[in-house]
Design a protein around this motif. Structure first.
Motif, PDB file in Angstrom:
ATOM      1  N   THR A 323     -28.139  49.244 -74.757  1.00  0.00           N
ATOM      2  CA  THR A 323     -28.580  48.603 -73.422  1.00  0.00           C
ATOM      3  C   THR A 323     -27.773  47.381 -73.362  1.00  0.00           C
ATOM      4  OG1 THR A 323     -30.260  47.050 -75.199  1.00  0.00           O
ATOM      5  CG2 THR A 323     -31.130  49.152 -73.999  1.00  0.00           C
ATOM      6  N   TYR A 325     -28.868  43.484 -70.733  1.00  0.00           N
ATOM      7  CA  TYR A 325     -29.874  42.797 -70.536  1.00  0.00           C
ATOM      8  C   TYR A 325     -29.641  41.462 -69.891  1.00  0.00           C
ATOM      9  CZ  TYR A 325     -30.555  40.966 -74.852  1.00  0.00           C
ATOM     10  OH  TYR A 325     -30.336  40.366 -76.155  1.00  0.00           O
ATOM     11  N   GLU A 327     -32.512  38.268 -69.169  1.00  0.00           N
ATOM     12  CA  GLU A 327     -33.674  38.112 -69.206  1.00  0.00           C
ATOM     13  C   GLU A 327     -33.885  36.267 -69.035  1.00  0.00           C
ATOM     14  OE1 GLU A 327     -35.655  39.429 -72.541  1.00  0.00           O
ATOM     15  OE2 GLU A 327     -34.206  38.335 -73.957  1.00  0.00           O
ATOM     16  N   LYS A 336     -36.772  40.380 -66.429  1.00  0.00           N
ATOM     17  CA  LYS A 336     -35.785  41.238 -67.240  1.00  0.00           C
ATOM     18  C   LYS A 336     -35.027  42.313 -66.412  1.00  0.00           C
ATOM     19  CE  LYS A 336     -34.955  43.454 -71.604  1.00  0.00           C
ATOM     20  NZ  LYS A 336     -35.351  44.019 -72.957  1.00  0.00           N
ATOM     21  N   ASP A 338     -32.162  45.098 -67.146  1.00  0.00           N
ATOM     22  CA  ASP A 338     -31.641  45.775 -68.017  1.00  0.00           C
ATOM     23  C   ASP A 338     -31.085  47.193 -67.503  1.00  0.00           C
ATOM     24  OD1 ASP A 338     -33.960  47.025 -68.037  1.00  0.00           O
ATOM     25  OD2 ASP A 338     -33.869  47.288 -70.113  1.00  0.00           O
ATOM     26  N   SER A 340     -29.904  50.963 -69.490  1.00  0.00           N
ATOM     27  CA  SER A 340     -29.780  51.925 -70.716  1.00  0.00           C
ATOM     28  C   SER A 340     -29.197  53.084 -70.838  1.00  0.00           C
ATOM     29  CB  SER A 340     -31.463  51.995 -71.268  1.00  0.00           C
ATOM     30  OG  SER A 340     -32.255  50.945 -71.527  1.00  0.00           O
TER      31      SER A 340
END
Length: 723
Positions: A323, A325, A327, A336, A338, A340
């Motif tokens: 991942t 991200y 935030e 957030k 993100d 994946s």
């Protein structure tokens, strides 16, 4: 002996003594309780002779030198010069950090940088107070030793490692950092393993590089008899605004696997699992400002078989997840963004092409303050784009808004009024593929809007008894929920990413939505009723909750064994019994009265003391739900019940500890995991023997039993042997 900053021969000498005697030759003799300071060093003895012409001090009788960092050196006789930085001594005893101690017959001190020791002993163990002649639990005993004060290293020549006074290991040369050092470049303790199924006999040679005060690199070479070598490394960096920690390796794996049949009866190849292999794993996090931060979690491997062969952490998992991200944190809000990536490890149950890419996902939560009406507003959204090489591909935009208004009356009734609005917009394609298997092959744009109103009543009745040492709470709970019927999602070609699982248990009895996510929503008119009771007296605790749901509308596409396939649901319950601080029992389940059976159940028990402790658990479900969405029609493995028993026993007595654990699938008549630990720990030594049996089959094979010996010597390090 760490002597700190070098002094000068011309530094003045200050002293205290009970008696003193001067001679015309410049020789001064102090006797009694003598204390002498020169520069930053202090010397104490029964008698000291000081030659003012040469600056040489000769101390005898209970001699002690205290250096600027507090390190103390004791001797029968010590002769010092050059500002106490050169000298010789006999019957030397040094006390260092972490209770480390050095004893030697003789010592030569040169320029305050090097102490040469003869017939030296080193240990970090406590010395027996009643019999100081008894050897320590372990000690290094060498013919010669050198303490490099400038570089903080201790070296031994022609030495033995003694355990309880018995010579165990001989080494011609041994080098280590002294206890004052927390980080220093150099070789670490190598690892030797006599046997491994895939590696054979192998050794590991690690090297630690302290790059600077904030970053370091640990490199390790693994050489094995049954496969090619591996070079791995771990890099760490503690920044002012974040941290970095990454581990990676490259190896030449000579093990090639043949084809095998997987869980679904399919023939699976194993190409690409040998030759040049590698992995990378780690994390990084950076603070952008007071409210925002960014990070990365990376987990990649060339193949699961390579992870199995070289004992890489994560072997046995179904997949690896990476991942990235961004935030942010605000007052009552959280954001957030993100993305994946998933890599399948066990190709016997899942293929890489079936796993999704999340590109990207946005999550936002807001929690407001109480308004003029006494209610609290909150909002939530999770928006994403999911791509699968083989499978459904979809995008979702969502907004969920809640308004909660609690109030109570004179009867002690606690009310909660909830107004909720769920709205979702989708665009999906390839919905005819997994995990949905819809009939349509076209792209679809669809959505849902669901308003919900709920009113919940908690009416606790409290009484005390047992002369004020006990209490009882009886709490009826009633909840009414209304929302429009949600219809048949498959007919509407509505994607489903976060609601593949459905849980109706005591924990979700009063939830507005009993799905795990929001792609599927509970609609219709329903009521939930329950009784919660709690008894506490003289250290005894009994806590109980039972309830069920009454629903006007039954969802057609509800998963099997949901407990909600009738207008009156299956009853659910939970009970916790703790008759004393030594026993704790928790059980929960769901009973199907229509078929007179338990459709879900689990229990946990923990009992015992530190001397002997037992914990156990049991879980039952009539199907294996993981496989429900694996094919258009559930495979045979889906209908195999989950009936697993886990147990562990542990004991600790003084310095000894032992534990055994296991997990067994009763219906399948096979173990899931099995292992144990036997160990001993005292003030300076630790021994742990781990036994682990891995039953996970990847690539058609599984590892054999692993035996790991860990020896820990205080101030020296940990030495491991795998078998």
């Amino acid at each position: 002996m760490n002597i700190g900053a070098p002094g000068k021969p011309s530094d003045p000498v200050t002293y205290l003594a009970d008696h003193e005697q001067y001679e015309k030759t410049g020789l001064v003799t102090w006797s009694g309780n003598v204390q002498v300071w020169q520069g930053d060093h202090a010397l104490r003895a029964d008698k000291i002779t000081y030659d003012r012409n040469t600056g040489v001090m000769a101390a005898s009788g209970h001699v002690a030198v205290v250096d600027p960092d507090g390190t103390a050196t004791y001797a029968d006789y010590l002769e010092l010069s050059n500002g106490m930085h050169d000298g010789i001594g006999t019957a030397i005893y040094m006390r260092m950090e972490d209770n480390a101690k050095i004893a030697a017959n003789g010592m030569r001190r040169t320029e305050g940088k090097v102490n040469d020791l003869s017939h030296v002993i080193y240990t970090a163990c406590q010395i027996c107070e009643t019999n100081r002649l008894l050897p320590p639990f372990w000690q290094i005993r060498a013919y010669n030793g050198t303490h490099d004060v400038e570089h903080h290293r201790i070296e031994f020549e022609h030495g033995w490692l003694d355990m309880l006074g018995i010579p165990v290991i001989y080494f011609p040369v041994f080098s280590m950092t002294d206890p004052t050092v927390k980080r220093q470049s150099g070789f670490l303790i190598p690892g030797i393993s006599p046997h491994d199924r895939y590696l054979g006999t192998y050794i590991t040679i690690p090297y630690f590089w302290a790059i600077d005060q904030q970053q370091d690199l640990t490199a390790q070479l693994l050489v094995a008899s049954r496969t090619g070598p591996q070079l791995s490394g771990q890099y760490r960096n503690a920044l002012n605004f974040g941290n970095i920690n990454f581990t990676g390796a490259i190896a030449y794996d000579t093990h090639g696997e043949s084809r095998y049949t997987n869980t679904f009866g399919n023939d699976v190849g194993s190409a690409g699992n040998h030759g040049i292999q590698g992995y990378v794993r780690g994390s990084a996090q950076f603070a952008i400002d007071d409210h925002w931060r960014a990070g990365l979690n990376l987990n990649l491997a060339s193949s699961a078989n390579y992870m199995r062969d070289y004992r890489i952490t994560g072997y046995g998992n179904e997949f690896l997840n990476s991942t990235a991200y961004l935030e942010g944190f605000g007052v009552g809000s959280y954001t957030k963004l993100d993305t994946s990536f998933f890599q399948g490890l066990n190709q016997g149950t899942i293929r890489d092409s079936d796993l999704p890419f999340v590109l990207p996902r946005l999550t936002y939560d807001f929690q407001g303050r109480p308004d003029a009406l006494g209610g609290t507003f909150s909002a939530h959204t999770t928006d994403f784009n999911v791509y699968r090489p083989t499978g459904a591909r979809d995008q979702r935009g969502e907004l969920q808004m809640n308004w909660d208004r609690p109030f109570h009356n004179k009867l002690g009734q606690q009310w909660l009024l909830t107004l909720r609005l769920d709205s979702t917009l989708y665009h999906g394609s390839h919905l005819y593929q997994q995990p949905l298997f819809y009939e349509s092959s076209r792209s679809h744009t669809t959505g849902q809007v669901l308003p919900t109103i709920a009113l919940k009543l908690n009416w606790p009745f409290l009484r005390t008894f047992a002369k004020g040492h006990g209490s009882q709470i009886l709490e009826p709970i009633v909840q009414a929920i209304y929302a429009p019927n949600t219809g048949y999602s498959e007919r509407d070609n509505m994607p489903n990413e976060d609601s593949l699982g459905y849980e109706f248990t005591d924990s979700t009895l009063f939830s507005l939505n009993r799905y795990l996510g929001t792609d599927r929503l509970d609609g219709g008119l329903r009521g939930n009723v329950g009784i919660h009771s709690n008894w506490i007296w003289n250290g005894h605790v009994v806590d109980l909750l039972v309830g069920e749901s009454l629903q006007e509308h039954i969802t057609r596409n509800m998963p099997a064994y949901s407990g909600l396939d009738h207008h009156v649901s299956d009853p659910v319950g939970r009970i916790r019994i703790s008759p004393s601080r030594f026993v704790d029992l928790t059980a929960r389940g769901r009973y199907n009265p229509w078929k007179n059976r338990m459709d879900y159940g689990e229990g946990l028990i923990s009992t015992g003391t530190e001397l002997f402790h037992v914990n156990g658990g049991y879980v039952y479900e009539p199907v294996t739900p993981y496989y429900y969405y694996a094919r258009s029609t559930p495979p045979d493995v889906y209908y195999k019940p989950i009936s697993e028993l886990s147990a562990g026993i542990s004991s600790r007595w003084h310095e000894y500890h032992v534990s055994v654990f296991g997990r067994r699938a009763l219906k399948r008549k096979e173990f899931v995991s099995l292992g144990g630990d036997l160990g001993y720990n005292n003030d300076c030594f630790g021994l742990d023997i781990f036994v682990i049996k891995q039953y996970t089959s990847i690539g058609g094979q599984q590892r054999n039993t692993t035996v790991l010996f860990n020896f820990t010597f205080k101030t020296i390090g940990t030495f491991g042997i795998n078998g």
